[in-house]
Scaffold this motif. Structure first.
Motif, PDB file in Angstrom:
ATOM      1  N   LEU A 218       0.825  -1.209   0.000  1.00 56.28           N
ATOM      2  CA  LEU A 218       0.000   0.000   0.000  1.00 56.28           C
ATOM      3  C   LEU A 218       0.860   1.261   0.000  1.00 56.28           C
ATOM      4  O   LEU A 218       0.558   2.229  -0.700  1.00 56.28           O
ATOM      5  N   ALA A 219       1.954   1.230   0.756  1.00 54.32           N
ATOM      6  CA  ALA A 219       2.850   2.387   0.790  1.00 54.32           C
ATOM      7  C   ALA A 219       3.547   2.569  -0.563  1.00 54.32           C
ATOM      8  O   ALA A 219       3.657   3.695  -1.073  1.00 54.32           O
ATOM      9  N   LEU A 220       3.996   1.473  -1.159  1.00 53.69           N
ATOM     10  CA  LEU A 220       4.666   1.553  -2.461  1.00 53.69           C
ATOM     11  C   LEU A 220       3.701   2.020  -3.540  1.00 53.69           C
ATOM     12  O   LEU A 220       4.060   2.838  -4.399  1.00 53.69           O
ATOM     13  N   PHE A 221       2.495   1.496  -3.512  1.00 52.24           N
ATOM     14  CA  PHE A 221       1.518   1.870  -4.529  1.00 52.24           C
ATOM     15  C   PHE A 221       1.174   3.351  -4.422  1.00 52.24           C
ATOM     16  O   PHE A 221       1.039   4.037  -5.436  1.00 52.24           O
ATOM     17  N   ALA A 222       1.039   3.845  -3.202  1.00 48.33           N
ATOM     18  CA  ALA A 222       0.739   5.267  -3.013  1.00 48.33           C
ATOM     19  C   ALA A 222       1.834   6.128  -3.612  1.00 48.33           C
ATOM     20  O   ALA A 222       1.571   7.147  -4.269  1.00 48.33           O
ATOM     21  N   GLY A 223       3.091   5.718  -3.411  1.00 51.96           N
ATOM     22  CA  GLY A 223       4.212   6.460  -3.995  1.00 51.96           C
ATOM     23  C   GLY A 223       4.201   6.396  -5.507  1.00 51.96           C
ATOM     24  O   GLY A 223       4.432   7.410  -6.186  1.00 51.96           O
ATOM     25  N   ASP A 224       3.931   5.214  -6.061  1.00 48.37           N
ATOM     26  CA  ASP A 224       3.886   5.066  -7.519  1.00 48.37           C
ATOM     27  C   ASP A 224       2.746   5.882  -8.120  1.00 48.37           C
ATOM     28  O   ASP A 224       2.882   6.469  -9.201  1.00 48.37           O
ATOM     29  N   LEU A 225       1.616   5.911  -7.429  1.00 48.82           N
ATOM     30  CA  LEU A 225       0.479   6.669  -7.928  1.00 48.82           C
ATOM     31  C   LEU A 225       0.785   8.170  -7.916  1.00 48.82           C
ATOM     32  O   LEU A 225       0.452   8.890  -8.866  1.00 48.82           O
ATOM     33  N   ALA A 226       1.469   8.634  -6.874  1.00 47.40           N
ATOM     34  CA  ALA A 226       1.856  10.043  -6.804  1.00 47.40           C
ATOM     35  C   ALA A 226       2.812  10.387  -7.945  1.00 47.40           C
ATOM     36  O   ALA A 226       2.676  11.448  -8.586  1.00 47.40           O
ATOM     37  N   LYS A 227       3.776   9.513  -8.224  1.00 46.16           N
ATOM     38  CA  LYS A 227       4.713   9.747  -9.322  1.00 46.16           C
ATOM     39  C   LYS A 227       3.991   9.767 -10.662  1.00 46.16           C
ATOM     40  O   LYS A 227       4.318  10.561 -11.552  1.00 46.16           O
TER      41      LYS A 227
END
Length: 236
Positions: A218-227
């Motif tokens: 969930l933390a990684l996906f949030a970062g990828d979505l922000a990028k």
């Protein structure tokens, strides 16, 4: 990562020379470390209701799709049986794929299984020899369940060796079929999208995957979505 997934949305089931794989919150983390490998796949499905719903935040509206009998495996193997298209299974532990193949042949009358082998190789040479054997057999469909990213790499190497057909990764499908039969998930749990809960019940070792590993996802996906959204804004 999000751009790659959008480019490989599930637009077709398969086809000659097509490679199809599946991502869930666990394998998403591994795919991020092997982007060039996953770019070799024509289609990436979203295996798990959580990831499918999260991808809606990136403008991707797709249904959860897995290679199991509640989803894509049923249509792929039924079509192979109806059309007499040879199928090869690779993966899981010794004895498991043989039992799975026997179960599936009983379920799909006339399913032409041309090769069955477990997913453990004693050497690179043994692995290469089996790839060469599959190229010679030329099955129309190859289903590989070795875990991520070994199953993806096997299919890519198979294509690079000259095989042309439909390749599908299948995760724990062979193990589940050998153990639980053609209908692994209870129907009511499938309807309620509680397959993950049944897997924890059946394989308690997976509890870490559905707790700690999914929290990291969930933390990684949030970062990828922000990028992804930052990149879109920069391109405007």
């Amino acid at each position: 990562m999000i751009d790659m997934l959008r480019a490989r949305m599930a637009t077709r089931e398969g086809g000659r020379g097509a490679l199809v794989t599946f991502l869930n919150p666990y394998s998403y983390r591994i795919a991020r470390r092997h982007p060039s490998l996953f770019r070799r796949f024509d289609t990436i499905h979203y295996d798990g209701i959580v990831l499918a719903k999260l991808m809606m935040l990136a403008g991707v509206s797709v249904q959860r799709t897995s290679f199991d009998m509640t989803s894509l495996a049923n249509s792929v193997l039924a079509r192979a049986a109806d059309e007499g298209r040879g199928v090869a299974f690779v993966g899981s532990e010794p004895g498991v794929p043989e039992q799975a193949a026997e179960t599936l042949q009983a379920h799909f009358a006339g399913l032409p299984v041309v090769s069955v082998r477990h997913g453990f190789f004693d050497s690179d040479e043994q692995r290469a020899a089996h790839i060469a054997e599959l190229v010679a057999l030329a099955p129309a469909v190859v289903v590989v369940g070795m875990g991520v990213p070994l199953q993806e790499r096997f299919l890519v190497d198979l294509v690079d060796a000259g095989w042309r057909g439909e390749g599908y990764t299948c995760g724990g499908f062979l193990h589940q079929t050998a153990k639980g039969g053609a209908q692994y998930y209870p129907a009511w749990m499938d309807r309620m999208n509680l397959r993950w809960l049944y897997r924890i019940y059946d394989e308690p070792k997976l509890i870490r995957r559905y707790t700690i590993d999914y929290s990291i996802f969930l933390a990684l996906f949030a970062g990828d979505l922000a990028k992804y959204y930052w990149g879109k804004r920069s391109r405007v």
